[in-house]
Design a protein around this motif. Structure first.
Motif, mmCIF file in Angstrom:
data_model
loop_
_atom_site.group_PDB
_atom_site.id
_atom_site.type_symbol
_atom_site.label_atom_id
_atom_site.label_comp_id
_atom_site.label_asym_id
_atom_site.label_seq_id
_atom_site.Cartn_x
_atom_site.Cartn_y
_atom_site.Cartn_z
ATOM 1 N N LYS A 49 -13.143 -5.489 -11.043
ATOM 2 C CA LYS A 49 -13.508 -4.454 -10.080
ATOM 3 C C LYS A 49 -13.297 -4.937 -8.650
ATOM 4 N N ILE A 50 -12.656 -4.083 -7.854
ATOM 5 C CA ILE A 50 -12.317 -4.396 -6.467
ATOM 6 C C ILE A 50 -13.012 -3.402 -5.553
ATOM 7 N N TYR A 51 -13.634 -3.919 -4.502
ATOM 8 C CA TYR A 51 -14.345 -3.080 -3.533
ATOM 9 C C TYR A 51 -13.626 -3.141 -2.190
ATOM 10 N N CYS A 52 -13.388 -1.994 -1.591
ATOM 11 C CA CYS A 52 -12.730 -1.922 -0.282
ATOM 12 C C CYS A 52 -13.774 -1.654 0.799
ATOM 13 N N LEU A 53 -13.964 -2.625 1.694
ATOM 14 C CA LEU A 53 -14.915 -2.459 2.788
ATOM 15 C C LEU A 53 -14.363 -1.558 3.878
#
Length: 386
Positions: A3-7
């Motif tokens: 899982k990748i989170y984009c700030l």
């Protein structure tokens, strides 16, 4: 599923590279990777799941590097991905400073309702005349990805270019035009150049490097350009130099309450990398580096851990150990694996300042108890089994 989170909003040119093994999440607390541009991370809690942060850009002042390193989180940036965008703006800065183009445009706007504007400008344009840059001396301080491109572009425009960088890489040296004079003392640039542009990172050693003392060495009427970092220039000293005429023009891409109010300054709203192409390139590079680390353990362009590349994982298992740079670490890691009859087929170890990284290809996947033993070694920050 990783899982990748984009700030921040990240260009689809980058996120579209994520394979079916990845998904974008709206919850940072479950992310293994974070993609960020300018969002401030210093006050954020880093979840235990987090393995890496990839900055789509070069500057990492918004990321707590030491905190990340201590928690075994690798931080990447994307040097050179926005180099062309910054180079083009720096060249524009040279031209804006050599002639009073900004003043001329402002004047034309002020008389736009004059029915005789064509005749009026012919009479008044001499107030905005300037100089050509061809044949003038340009000093480029810092010959990294951006500085080298600026130097080459200026040489192509007929300028006499001096380049200074005591830490120039082999790749950068190869990319530099042979017409650029690589000098060994920055004082030569200060003393001889008509235009000076800085392209260095912000470090303790470079903070305020353009100041009263260094400007004393410069020619009267020098033009200074800053498309690197705001704090490289001492604003109070610059204001004094502009008022005295020592500096003819100061071009900066970093507005602040002081620079925005200095006479003789061309202040640009931090547009260096603000092009569609730069944002796409940075996003692509950030995602590629993040995926390579999460899948293969390879580190490229990290700012808190050493570079390390063992290619695509083909062994039964690959173990990545992030640890402090202390003696006998490799011996302890290898003896721990040997005690469990686990054979190492390939291994590499790299260090950088206080931290080091060991990557091992194993002939079998280690049990969880082995991973716990590796984690218990004094100085180990994080162990990953790929």
């Amino acid at each position: 599923m990783k899982k990748i989170y984009c700030l921040n909003g990240i260009s689809k040119y980058g996120t579209d590279l994520l394979t079916e093994d990845y998904s974008l999440t709206d919850h940072m607390e479950e992310a293994e990777g974070v993609l960020v541009r300018s969002a401030a991370m210093h006050e954020m809690e880093l979840p235990d799941t987090l393995m890496a942060v990839a900055r789509a850009g070069a500057g990492v002042n918004n990321i707590p590097l030491e905190k990340c390193a201590e928690e075994g989180v690798v931080v990447f940036n994307t040097p050179g991905a926005n180099a062309n965008g910054v180079k083009e703006l720096a060249v524009a800065g040279l031209l804006l400073a050599s002639r009073d183009i900004v003043g001329g445009i402002t004047w034309c706007q002020s008389i736009k309702d004059d029915p005789n504007i064509a005749k009026t400008v012919e009479k008044g344009k001499k107030a905005f005349a300037g100089n050509e840059i061809k044949g003038k001396k340009l000093g480029v301080i810092g010959l990294g990805a951006i500085g080298a491109e600026v130097a080459n572009a200026a040489a192509g425009l007929g300028m006499e270019v001096y380049g200074y960088d005591p830490f120039i890489s082999v790749n950068a040296a190869w990319m530099l035009s042979r017409s650029v004079k690589h000098i060994t003392s920055v004082d030569t640039i200060y003393q001889e150049c008509d235009y000076i542009t800085v392209h260095v990172p912000l470090l303790d050693s470079t903070k305020g490097m353009i100041n009263k003392e260094t400007m004393k060495e410069m020619k009267d009427g020098v033009v200074i350009l800053n498309f690197a970092r705001d704090l490289l220039v001492n604003d109070d000293d610059m204001a004094e130099a502009l008022n005295s005429g020592k500096v003819k023009k100061y071009v900066t891409d970093f507005p602040n309450p002081k620079s925005a109010n200095m006479a003789g300054t061309i202040v640009i709203p931090h547009l260096g990398a603000s092009t569609e192409e730069s944002e796409d390139n940075c996003a692509k590079m950030a995602v590629e580096q993040l995926m390579d680390y999460l899948e293969n353990g390879n580190i490229k362009n990290s700012v808190n851990f050493p570079a390390c590349d063992m290619g695509v994982k083909k062994s039964a298992s690959r173990v990545a150990v992030l640890h402090r740079n202390i003696p006998n670490m490799i011996g302890q890691i290898s003896s721990t694996l040997a005690s469990e009859n686990i054979n190492i087929s390939d291994m590499t170890n790299k260090s950088r300042d206080k931290y080091a990284y060991t990557l091992l290809d194993l002939e079998q996947k280690p049990e969880e108890s082995v991973v716990e033993k590796l984690n218990s070694i004094t100085g180990v920050l994080r162990v990953r089994v790929l």
